[in-house]
Design an enzyme around this catalytic site. Structure first.
Site, PDB file in Angstrom:
ATOM      1  N   CYS A 126      11.083  -5.862   6.780  1.00 45.58           N
ATOM      2  CA  CYS A 126      10.109  -6.969   6.757  1.00 45.58           C
ATOM      3  C   CYS A 126      10.740  -8.245   7.299  1.00 45.58           C
ATOM      4  O   CYS A 126      10.090  -9.022   8.008  1.00 45.58           O
ATOM      5  CB  CYS A 126       9.596  -7.197   5.344  1.00 45.58           C
ATOM      6  SG  CYS A 126       8.378  -5.957   4.816  1.00 45.58           S
ATOM      7  N   GLU A 185       4.268  -7.841   3.096  1.00 46.37           N
ATOM      8  CA  GLU A 185       4.545  -8.764   4.184  1.00 46.37           C
ATOM      9  C   GLU A 185       4.052  -8.217   5.510  1.00 46.37           C
ATOM     10  O   GLU A 185       3.450  -8.932   6.321  1.00 46.37           O
ATOM     11  CB  GLU A 185       6.056  -9.039   4.293  1.00 46.37           C
ATOM     12  CG  GLU A 185       6.658  -9.676   3.049  1.00 46.37           C
ATOM     13  CD  GLU A 185       7.230  -8.651   2.079  1.00 46.37           C
ATOM     14  OE1 GLU A 185       8.310  -8.895   1.532  1.00 46.37           O
ATOM     15  OE2 GLU A 185       6.578  -7.602   1.871  1.00 46.37           O
ATOM     16  N   ALA A 193       1.458   8.930  -0.922  1.00 39.43           N
ATOM     17  CA  ALA A 193       2.103  10.105  -1.509  1.00 39.43           C
ATOM     18  C   ALA A 193       3.296  10.564  -0.669  1.00 39.43           C
ATOM     19  O   ALA A 193       4.278  11.099  -1.184  1.00 39.43           O
ATOM     20  CB  ALA A 193       1.093  11.238  -1.669  1.00 39.43           C
ATOM     21  N   ILE A 210       0.865  -1.182   0.000  1.00 36.86           N
ATOM     22  CA  ILE A 210       0.000   0.000   0.000  1.00 36.86           C
ATOM     23  C   ILE A 210       0.900   1.230   0.000  1.00 36.86           C
ATOM     24  O   ILE A 210       1.528   1.547   1.012  1.00 36.86           O
ATOM     25  CB  ILE A 210      -0.924   0.017   1.240  1.00 36.86           C
ATOM     26  CG1 ILE A 210      -1.745  -1.282   1.317  1.00 36.86           C
ATOM     27  CG2 ILE A 210      -1.843   1.235   1.202  1.00 36.86           C
ATOM     28  CD1 ILE A 210      -2.542  -1.422   2.600  1.00 36.86           C
TER      29      ILE A 210
END
Length: 305
Positions: A256, A223, A214, A211
């Site tokens: 992640c 993940e 801006a 996701i």
């Protein structure tokens, strides 16, 4: 029978002695140790905590404690030191006594619920874990941990208790679900879509996609979205994750990898490019010499010594 089973609790589990004997035999056979055995004591949480405090100076509960009959030199497990193993022969037992294992029945029951499998399976796994400790295996660093985990899984597979066998999810299925999640990604700036599918220890799966934002620093990786969904649903332990990128392979980024390490001893990471297949490797190879909760003394390894 390479096992002496002791009960220090009122509860009994039918067939457990036979199962644990097969687990021990599998571990010893994989290591190449013959005519060997061990004692397994099923105890209360209070007894295990007392032993942990008195023998290791650690005043907290744990799931299993291992007390080896011999100390093996680093990088020389029992199979590489047959002379030391021979000295463990106990004529009253008729086999080489590798040492003692003490299992907390309460913790085993709790972890069986968490992982979504039977109590007998959990006790079998803890026995395999302890048997390997008694033969000189350890998990103090990622390389040793990966070697020990591999031996555990091989032993469990030999007695038909493999977690992989219990789960209906294959790498291909996880990859396909990650591809499905990828199509839902919000990536208007990079146009690089990523999907992930996380497999929990209890068999549940959680999808996630990247996701973007801006304000680039506010972007979320697929993940971490999957982990967030899983944790919000009560999952705390994961065995595998599949990650798929739209334009190339998308191995987890550094942050992640750290987030995944928080909830896994050494999960399987399956990575691919959409439409081009996948490959897999253990998380420990992607994040060597990792830093985790155990370093802070907040949460010990679920299968600690």
């Amino acid at each position: 029978m390479p096992l002496e089973l002791q009960w220090a609790v009122d509860e009994r589990i039918d067939g457990l002695e036979e199962l644990l004997s097969r687990v021990c035999e599998a571990c010893f056979a994989l290591e190449g140790v013959e005519n060997a055995g061990m004692t397994v004591r099923i105890a209360s949480a209070e007894e295990v905590r007392t032993l942990n405090r008195e023998m290791r100076n650690i005043d907290r509960e744990t799931d299993v404690l291992s007390f080896p009959g011999a100390s093996f030199r680093p990088a020389r497990t029992a199979g590489k030191d047959p002379a030391r193993v021979r000295r463990l022969y106990d004529p009253s037992l008729g086999w080489r006594n590798l040492g003692d294992c003490v299992i907390s029945l309460a913790r085993a029951r709790e972890q069986a619920r968490e992982y979504g499998h039977s109590l007998a399976r959990e006790i079998g796994y803890l026995t395999a874990h302890s048997a390997l400790h008694l033969m000189g295996y350890d998990h103090e660093n990622p390389r040793d941990r990966a070697a020990m985990r591999a031996m555990e899984e091989r032993a469990m597979a030999l007695v038909s208790l493999s977690r992989t066998e219990e789960s209906s999810m294959t790498d291909q299925q996880l990859y396909d679900l990650a591809c499905e999640a990828m199509h839902k990604a919000y990536a208007p700036y990079s146009n690089f879509k990523v999907g992930a599918c996380l497999l929990a220890g209890d068999g549940r799966v959680f999808q996630g996609c990247n996701i973007e934002n801006a304000s680039y620093g506010a972007a979320l990786c697929a993940e971490r979205v999957a982990v967030g969904r899983a944790v919000s649903e009560g999952a705390r332990s994961f065995t595998a994750i599949a990650v798929v990128g739209s334009g190339s392979q998308a191995w987890p980024c550094g942050i992640c990898r750290q987030v995944l390490n928080e909830f896994s001893d050494n999960m399987r990471v399956i990575c691919g490019q959409y439409g081009h297949g996948f490959e897999a490797m253990p998380l420990a190879e992607l994040l060597p010499r990792s830093f985790g909760p155990e370093n802070l003394g907040v949460q010990e390894d679920k299968h600690g010594k």
